[in-house]
Structures are given as C-alpha cells and as structure tokens.
Design an enzyme around this catalytic site. Structure first.
Site, PDB file in Angstrom:
ATOM      1  N   PHE A 120      -0.738   9.100  12.641  1.00 44.23           N
ATOM      2  CA  PHE A 120       0.512   9.011  13.479  1.00 44.23           C
ATOM      3  C   PHE A 120       1.372  10.334  13.370  1.00 44.23           C
ATOM      4  O   PHE A 120       2.624  10.290  13.693  1.00 44.23           O
ATOM      5  CB  PHE A 120       1.302   7.817  13.093  1.00 44.23           C
ATOM      6  N   LYS A 163     -11.404  11.567  -0.328  1.00 46.94           N
ATOM      7  CA  LYS A 163     -11.676  10.848   0.936  1.00 46.94           C
ATOM      8  C   LYS A 163     -13.199  10.723   1.145  1.00 46.94           C
ATOM      9  O   LYS A 163     -13.846  12.055   1.078  1.00 46.94           O
ATOM     10  CB  LYS A 163     -10.988  11.710   2.084  1.00 46.94           C
ATOM     11  N   THR A 189      -4.368   0.545  11.016  1.00 46.40           N
ATOM     12  CA  THR A 189      -5.325  -0.079  10.119  1.00 46.40           C
ATOM     13  C   THR A 189      -6.786   0.608  10.771  1.00 46.40           C
ATOM     14  O   THR A 189      -6.994   0.351  11.759  1.00 46.40           O
ATOM     15  CB  THR A 189      -5.371  -1.573  10.153  1.00 46.40           C
ATOM     16  N   GLY A 193       0.729  -1.217   0.076  1.00 46.01           N
ATOM     17  CA  GLY A 193      -0.169  -0.147  -0.051  1.00 46.01           C
ATOM     18  C   GLY A 193       0.758   1.375  -0.043  1.00 46.01           C
ATOM     19  O   GLY A 193       2.118   1.190   0.230  1.00 46.01           O
ATOM     20  N   HIS A 195     -10.108  17.696   3.760  1.00 48.44           N
ATOM     21  CA  HIS A 195      -9.271  16.730   3.080  1.00 48.44           C
ATOM     22  C   HIS A 195      -9.384  16.853   1.528  1.00 48.44           C
ATOM     23  O   HIS A 195     -10.453  17.314   1.286  1.00 48.44           O
ATOM     24  CB  HIS A 195      -9.524  15.311   3.647  1.00 48.44           C
ATOM     25  N   SER A 230      -5.492   6.643  14.592  1.00 48.23           N
ATOM     26  CA  SER A 230      -6.035   6.949  13.411  1.00 48.23           C
ATOM     27  C   SER A 230      -5.073   7.936  12.576  1.00 48.23           C
ATOM     28  O   SER A 230      -5.225   8.141  11.494  1.00 48.23           O
ATOM     29  CB  SER A 230      -7.310   7.363  13.648  1.00 48.23           C
ATOM     30  N   GLY A 263     -11.192  10.205  10.706  1.00 53.76           N
ATOM     31  CA  GLY A 263     -10.882   9.430  11.951  1.00 53.76           C
ATOM     32  C   GLY A 263     -10.162  10.146  12.980  1.00 53.76           C
ATOM     33  O   GLY A 263     -10.310  10.337  14.033  1.00 53.76           O
TER      34      GLY A 263
END
Length: 246
Positions: A120, A153, A94, A15, A149, A118, A159
C-alpha cells in the site's frame, strides 16, 4: 460545513499493521475507528476510546464506512461477507488468500468498492505505473526485478516484486527476479530495463513501515463513496476516476 469523520473497522487489529493503523488513525480528526477486531477475545473491551471485538463477534460490530483488513486467510471470508452485507468498502492487504477467495473478491466487486494490494505504499503505486509504461515503450529490452528485505522475510520473490512483474508483463516485457535477504531492510525494489548500450533503473526504497499503514488509510478515504468495483492503489492517487479497472 463540518464533515463527519470516516468510520473505520480495523480487522486484524492485534497485528503489527493493525496496531500501526490504530495509532495513525488516532492522530487525525478525519478518521474514526469504530471497531478494532482481533482473532482472540480482547483483554479490554475499550482501548483509547476504541471498542474491541473478537473475530467471532464480527457481526455485532457497529456501522462503518470502510473496513481495513490485514489479517490471515482464515479470517478473510467473514470480513468480506460483512462488507457486502453492510454495503461498505473494503481495503485489504491480507496475503496468502486462495483462488476461491480471489474469486469471492471478484464477485464482491460487483456490489461494493474494494482494493486488495500486496503493497500500500503510494510510492510503489507510482512505480507500478512507471514500470508498465516503460515496458510498453522499450520493446525488446530485458527486464530484471531485484527485491531486498530483512532476514526474517521468507517468501521470495516478494509479493510486491510479483505485482511489479505483472505490470511489466502488461507492458510487454518478460521479467526475471532476484531476491536478497539481509539485515533489517524494510523493503527495496529495483526494476531494471536493459538495452544495447543503455540501462534504465526504477527504484523504490522503504525506510519506515508506517508508509504501508498510511497508504491503507489513504486508500480507505479515497475508496469511500465510490462505485462498486475492484480498484488498484494507483487508481486512487488522482481523485475519483471515471470508474474501476475491473
């Protein structure tokens, strides 16, 4: 004294986030990706010195210290189980996991150190703390969270907005949400507290998606060697804390 590099297993390596993790990890001697796991059988077994495995071959992965998981909900259970079996840490971003998978995370936290988030971004981790503190200090103020966004999206609120909203609730506020989808915006989050005659705005703007992978790699380095427990990204910012939050 020479320090051995942190051994990483990247789960969901095909991914966009997985590819970014592999690229950034290759740029430092402090990290060594010992396995890159993809959903389908890899076209090449070794790419740039990194062994590649199909998800069905996950149990055959070499020893690792921390797994970083950015995959899909149907691939989440095996990597969590492998981390518990190997006594290795888990960093997971995830999304869309089920309630039963959340309960499995809680159970696993009694055995291994782990962090699920959700978002990092280290900046968002700081924003999360600021929102909770502001909400606690500004009793009775209105709280609005506006997230922006790119047009592709689909989930709304994001999130991250919901996570920030949870921080506001912990501080005693009742957040409202608004979402904007436009252009190629990577991600912007505004948390606004409004009182009579005054207003406070806390804003985070992401301009490059690499920040999320960098944050996940940072979380892996900080998680390694900690006591079992469920950690937030913000728990990892100031070095080893007295213990996990849950």
């Amino acid at each position: 004294m020479t320090t051995s590099p942190l051994r990483l297993l990247v789960h969901g390596a095909s991914g966009r986030m997985g590819q970014t993790l592999l690229r950034l990890a290759a740029g430092t001697s402090l990290l060594q990706v010992v396995a890159a796991v993809t959903g389908r059988a890899p076209a090449q077994r070794v790419v740039d010195g990194v062994p590649h495995f199909a998800s069905a071959e996950l149990s055959g992965a070499p020893p690792f210290d921390v797994a970083i998981d950015f995959s899909l909900p149907d691939g989440f259970d095996p990597v969590l189980a492998l981390c518990v079996e190997r006594n290795a840490g888990l960093v997971s971003g995830t999304t869309g996991i089920s309630e039963s998978q959340r309960q499995a995370l809680i159970a696993a936290a009694s055995r291994i150190p782990l962090v699920w988030a959700s978002n990092f971004s280290l900046g968002v981790a700081v924003l999360d703390e600021l929102v909770e503190r502001a909400a606690a200090a500004l009793s009775g103020w209105e709280c609005d969270i506006v997230e922006s966004h790119h047009v592709h999206k689909q989930d709304a609120p994001s999130g991250t907005a919901l996570t920030l909203g949870e921080a506001a609730r912990k501080g005693g506020a009742q957040p409202r949400y608004a979402s904007l989808r436009a252009g190629d915006i990577v991600g912007e989050h505004l948390v606004q507290f409004t009182g009579l005659g005054e207003r406070i705005e806390l804003i985070h703007r992401a301009t490059n998606r690499d920040i999320f992978a960098r944050g996940a790699l940072f979380a892996a380095t900080q998680l390694n060697g900690r006591a079992p427990g469920s950690y937030r990204v913000r728990d990892l910012l100031d070095g080893p804390p007295p213990g996990p939050t849950g």
